[in-house]
Design an enzyme around this catalytic site. Structure first.
Site, PDB file in Angstrom:
ATOM      1  N   LYS A 132       4.687   4.348  -1.871  1.00  0.00           N
ATOM      2  CA  LYS A 132       4.734   5.624  -2.611  1.00  0.00           C
ATOM      3  C   LYS A 132       6.071   6.321  -2.454  1.00  0.00           C
ATOM      4  CE  LYS A 132      -0.262   6.247  -2.292  1.00  0.00           C
ATOM      5  NZ  LYS A 132      -1.354   6.678  -1.384  1.00  0.00           N
ATOM      6  N   GLY A 177       0.821  -1.200   0.000  1.00  0.00           N
ATOM      7  CA  GLY A 177       0.000   0.000   0.000  1.00  0.00           C
ATOM      8  C   GLY A 177       0.860   1.258   0.000  1.00  0.00           C
ATOM      9  N   SER A 178       0.383   2.276   0.689  1.00  0.00           N
ATOM     10  CA  SER A 178       0.925   3.634   0.507  1.00  0.00           C
ATOM     11  C   SER A 178       2.385   3.820   0.884  1.00  0.00           C
ATOM     12  CB  SER A 178       0.080   4.620   1.310  1.00  0.00           C
ATOM     13  OG  SER A 178      -1.257   4.527   0.870  1.00  0.00           O
ATOM     14  N   THR A 179       2.918   2.968   1.767  1.00  0.00           N
ATOM     15  CA  THR A 179       4.354   3.134   2.088  1.00  0.00           C
ATOM     16  C   THR A 179       5.200   2.978   0.836  1.00  0.00           C
ATOM     17  OG1 THR A 179       4.273   0.810   2.766  1.00  0.00           O
ATOM     18  CG2 THR A 179       4.316   2.446   4.519  1.00  0.00           C
TER      19      THR A 179
END
Lengths: 612, 385
Positions: A332, A328-330
């Site tokens: 990014k 997920g967002s980590t």
């Protein structure tokens, strides 16, 4: 008249000599009368021939014994030595495992094994009753066994205390021996349990560092060889003592203080959110030394559930290295790093830091619609730059970056950050993650990879990638052990820090770190903020997939943080698997990371940042 | 006249020397037998202590045999050997009867699957040991009576029949090795009694053919043959005995481990005090010790050959040759077995291995040999005949 005289013609029968070999009797030389019997000359010749045969056979015997005793002697003796002795093992002390500061994490307590040689026992009943009372055995059964067994050696007890062997000495029982065998002791019980691993009862490493570094830790057993007869009864002669070579000390990169802080934080999270598990890895971003690697729940290494293999397998698995999840967002952080680097290199497709992303909640790629986790209502996620996109963790912006860079360029960065392959950490069973091959990746896959979906990583992979993004762009091979030491403290083998490759430039790295500092200061990571310290970070909340479909209500909450953000010394990734009650990484994981950082600050006495 | 010529020869020799004969022979025999008592003790004290609770168990028995052997040696040494000629038939018949008695239930004693002993109360005797010498007396007496008949094929048949009969009874025990010894002895005596080479070859051939037949007849002999060819293929089975013997010799090297220091006597080497005592000697005294011991054996044999060569009558010549031959044959076969040069068979090393029948009879035979060297004089006979 004697028959002989009649036949051979008198006393001269044996007077003639065929050889000087026989006594010469030179009285007279009479012509022998060739009668019916054999002549004396013939018989003497024959006697001489027989004598020569004996001489020949004696020479043969001399030759043969020379071959056996002298030529083959050494070889025969070597073979024979094995049968002339009975050995009592002298168990090598297993090497210690220490943290980076010398704190002992795995040690041995001296213990002993007790053996009996039934053949050498003088009084079976007395021996059996003494052993039975000392070691809590059935005396009658033991006596019976001593009488009837055909085994040359019986093991009576293992891992016996020294005090008991001292008791045993007092009895002075012939045929009873004890030898050191070592019991593995882990002073901190549950701490680092999944990393240290455990050993079998005969001191062979089965999991973790105990297994990976077993060849150094095990040492070499020695033995005491007693001369014995055919059935193992000790006989006169000197016992040969072959000392054991103790195992070497394995010095890990782990900092027990940080490990303890991390474990406390995870335990707190576990109590609060009742997840399946809570994991944390703390790296030194400057060389990828693992400073802490913790997972809750763990298990007490001094009390291993050996009789429940399934549970034991589950508890001893180091998920940080062996388990993969959709980050997920980590993730990014990686997408942002690629964009910044490409922009600095003058790639026109990359976005500048001033570029304002489209505020729409959705992107349509290959006919599929990708939505942001936020509804973008009431001005949320509106007119964002890259910094703001990171603060808000806005998915569409990172879709734009991935698509703008294109498969080839973006995959170059995934390659540089070592996704889809093992990090090479010194630990068994490392997973390599899952990355759609560059040749078969579709635009909609690429779009999702941009914000951490359609890609699976190990926690260690992600932590290493993030560290390589914020440390100036250096990707090292992570390590758990820094060196092997002998008892006297001299180094036996060094496990060097290995720089694998560069990822992004120093400048890109510095920009990224400052953006991530902003995330903690004023974005979604603000629950990790500590006043006076420059902490950078990124939250992550990913839905779990089970059997190929999104598992409703099951999330992996994570937070990746580091500090000080302008020259990172510590990087931590906290992962909470299936938290109950709350699920945003910012809520569940970030506070735990803050606790860990606070703990490190307290532990190391790090002074707050001062504005110049 | 021939009688006068004998006297002339006697007179020409120094009277003193004739009186005493080859003194070295009985001296060496007694020394070797005494060494045997010592080695029996060294090889057996450990096993005897464990098995019988008496370290001297075998040594005591051997000591009794040694003392009786000295008595027998002296008695035979001063007993005019020519009188033995009269015992031609008794010697043969007693031998055959004793050998047959082994098969009488209650008399025969079985050990290791073979019936080789007669038990008379506490005493056990081994008839085959007696039969060897019974055969020598018979064959020597028969051949010397009418030497010319040995030149005819039919004339030598009685010797062949006596030897064959003894061999047959021994092989039935079964005892392959003593059979071989008697067979070789018979061949040697026929050869030395002057049979024609043609006849000699005619009887040699079937004997040579009999050996493989006898081996194939008994499966255990075949297995021993395999074990001999490659003892390491069955180190715990048939090859065990030979391997343990070789270990002992190998451990001895040049100078040996020293008296009482054999490792193999700790029950590793079976029959260490009897058939394989030479292995223990080789272990404790090394190759040098083996060489010295065999030089002594060689000296005894040399004395025997010299006695035979110097003997003036054919009976004495053949008896001396036979006694010397049977001794030499056993020494050679035992050494070849212990060193793994021929397949293992159970044969004692004469004068040294434990076993009283063999020791006493061999010493008695050596006494006869000594008497022959003395010219066949009795105790009270003066130098003038």
């Amino acid at each position: 008249m004697r028959p002989l005289d009649r036949v051979a013609g008198g006393a001269d029968f044996f007077m003639q000599k065929t050889s000087a070999f026989f006594e010469v009797n030179r009285i007279r030389k009479k012509s022998h009368t060739p009668a019916a019997g054999a002549s004396a000359t013939l018989l003497r010749k024959r006697l001489f021939a027989v004598s020569m045969a004996v001489v020949f056979l004696f020479l043969l015997i001399f030759g043969r014994f020379f071959v056996v005793q002298i030529v083959q002697g050494e070889k025969l003796r070597c073979r024979a030595i094995g049968q002339w002795t009975r050995e009592i093992p002298v168990v090598a002390a297993r090497g210690k495992i220490e943290d980076r500061n010398g704190t002992v994490l795995a040690d041995n307590s001296a213990s002993y094994s007790v053996f009996v040689r039934p053949n050498a026992v003088k009084d079976s009943n007395a021996t059996a009753s003494a052993l039975a009372s000392l070691f809590g055995l059935d005396g009658a059964a033991l006596a019976e066994k001593l009488e009837s067994t055909r085994v040359s050696e019986l093991t009576i007890a293992r891992h016996v205390d020294k005090s008991l062997t001292e008791e045993l000495e007092k009895y002075d029982l012939p045929g009873v021996y004890y030898a050191r065998d070592n019991t593995r002791v882990y002073p901190y019980g549950q701490a680092l349990s999944r990393v240290l691993g455990f050993t079998s009862t005969d001191n062979t490493g089965l999991t973790g560092i105990e297994k990976y570094y077993d060849k150094y830790l095990a040492g070499m057993d020695g033995e005491i060889a007693y001369p014995a007869d055919l059935v193992g009864v000790e006989v006169e002669g000197e016992a040969v003592y072959l000392p054991a070579t103790d195992g070497l000390t394995v010095r890990t990169t782990v900092d027990y203080g940080i490990q303890a802080v991390a474990e406390a934080a995870l335990e707190r999270v576990y109590e609060q959110y009742s997840p399946v598990s809570a994991q944390c890895v703390v790296l030194d971003p400057n060389n990828f030394d693992v400073l802490a690697m913790a997972e809750y729940p763990g298990y007490d290494l001094n009390d291993i559930p050996r009789d429940d293999p399934e549970l034991l397998n589950d508890l001893s698995r180091n998920d940080i290295v062996s388990d993969i999840y959709e980050p997920g967002s980590t993730f990014k952080i990686v997408t942002a790093a690629a964009n910044i680097e490409e922009h600095l290199r003058g790639n026109p497709s990359a976005f500048s830091l001033q570029y304002v992303f489209n505020s729409s909640r959705t992107r349509t790629v290959d006919g599929t619609t990708i939505k942001c986790w936020s509804n973008h209502a009431n001005g949320k996620h509106c007119s964002q730059t890259l910094a703001e996109a990171l603060n808000n963790s806005c998915n569409p912006c990172f879709t734009d970056i991935a698509l703008a860079l294109g498969t080839e360029t973006f995959y170059d960065y995934l390659e540089a950050f070592n996704f889809g392959k093992v990090t090479g950490i010194d630990f068994s069973g490392e997973a390599q993650g899952m990355l759609v091959p560059e040749s078969s990746v579709r635009a909609c896959d690429l779009a999702r990879i941009g914000f951490g979906q359609t890609v699976a990583v190990t926690a260690l992979q992600l932590a290493c990638a993030a560290a390589a993004a914020v440390n100036g762009g250096y990707y090292y091979q992570p390590r758990l052990v820094s060196g092997i030491y002998a008892e006297d403290g001299s180094i036996a083998e060094e496990i060097p820090t290995v720089l694998k490759n560069r990822t992004v430039s120093e400048e890109a790295s510095r920009i990224l770190a400052s953006l991530l500092e902003g995330v903690v200061e004023s974005g979604s990571g603000n629950k990790a903020y500590i006043e006076g310290y420059k902490i950078g970070g990124k939250t992550g909340t990913a839905q779990k997939f089970e059997n190929g479909a999104i598992a409703q209500g099951k999330y992996v909450s994570s937070f990746l943080g580091f500090f000080p953000s302008d020259a990172p010394q510590y990087l931590a990734l906290v992962i909470v698997d299936e938290p109950q009650g709350a699920y945003y990484g910012s809520v569940v994981a970030a506070p735990a990371a803050k606790e860990i950082f606070q703990g490190i600050i307290d532990l190391k006495g790090i002074a707050p940042y001062e504005n110049k | 006249m021939s009688n006068s010529s004998v006297a002339a020869v006697e007179a020409a020799r120094p009277a003193q020397k004739r009186e005493w004969g080859i003194v070295a022979l009985p001296v060496l025999v007694v020394l070797v037998a005494a060494f045997g008592v010592l080695m029996v003790y060294s090889a057996s004290y450990y096993a005897a202590e464990k098995q019988f609770g008496d370290a001297f168990y075998f040594m005591k028995k051997q000591l009794v045999g040694f003392i009786l052997g000295i008595v027998a040696l002296l008695a035979a040494g001063f007993f005019p050997y020519r009188n033995l000629k009269k015992l031609k038939w008794p010697a043969l018949i007693v031998s055959l009867v004793l050998l047959a008695a082994v098969f009488v239930p209650g008399l025969g004693v079985e050990n290791y699957g073979a019936t080789r002993w007669i038990g008379l109360g506490p005493i056990t005797i081994q008839p085959s040991e007696i039969a060897k010498f019974g055969f020598i007396i018979f064959a020597a007496a028969y051949a010397s009576e009418k030497p010319e008949r040995m030149k005819k094929f039919t004339g030598m048949l009685p010797v062949l029949a006596a030897g064959g009969g003894i061999c047959l009874l021994i092989i039935l025990e079964p005892n392959m090795s003593v059979t071989m010894v008697v067979g070789l002895l018979m061949v040697a005596m026929l050869f030395l009694s002057g049979v024609k080479i043609k006849h000699f070859l005619i009887i040699l051939l079937p004997i040579a053919l009999a050996v493989p037949v006898l081996i194939v007849m008994e499966p255990y002999r075949l297995q021993r043959l395999y074990a001999f060819l490659d003892p390491w293929s069955s180190p715990q089975g048939e090859g065990y005995q030979l391997i343990q013997s070789l270990y002992a010799l190998g451990n001895g090297s040049w100078l040996g481990t020293g008296l009482f220091n054999s490792m193999q006597k700790y029950r590793y080497l079976p029959f260490a005090e009897s058939d394989f005592i030479l292995a223990v000697i080789g272990e404790e005294f090394g190759y040098i010790g083996i060489i010295l011991l065999f030089l002594v054996f060689g000296a005894i044999i040399f004395c025997g050959i010299r006695t035979a060569a110097r003997c003036k009558d054919m009976f004495g010549f053949l008896t001396a040759s036979g006694i010397t031959a049977v001794y030499a044959i056993q020494v050679v076969i035992n050494a070849l077995v212990v060193s793994g040069s021929i397949p293992p068979t159970g044969l004692p090393l004469p004068l040294i291995s434990s076993g009283n029948t063999s020791l006493i009879i061999t010493m008695a035979a050596m006494g006869v040999l000594y008497n022959i060297s003395r010219g066949g004089k009795g105790l009270r006979e003066k130098k003038s005949e």
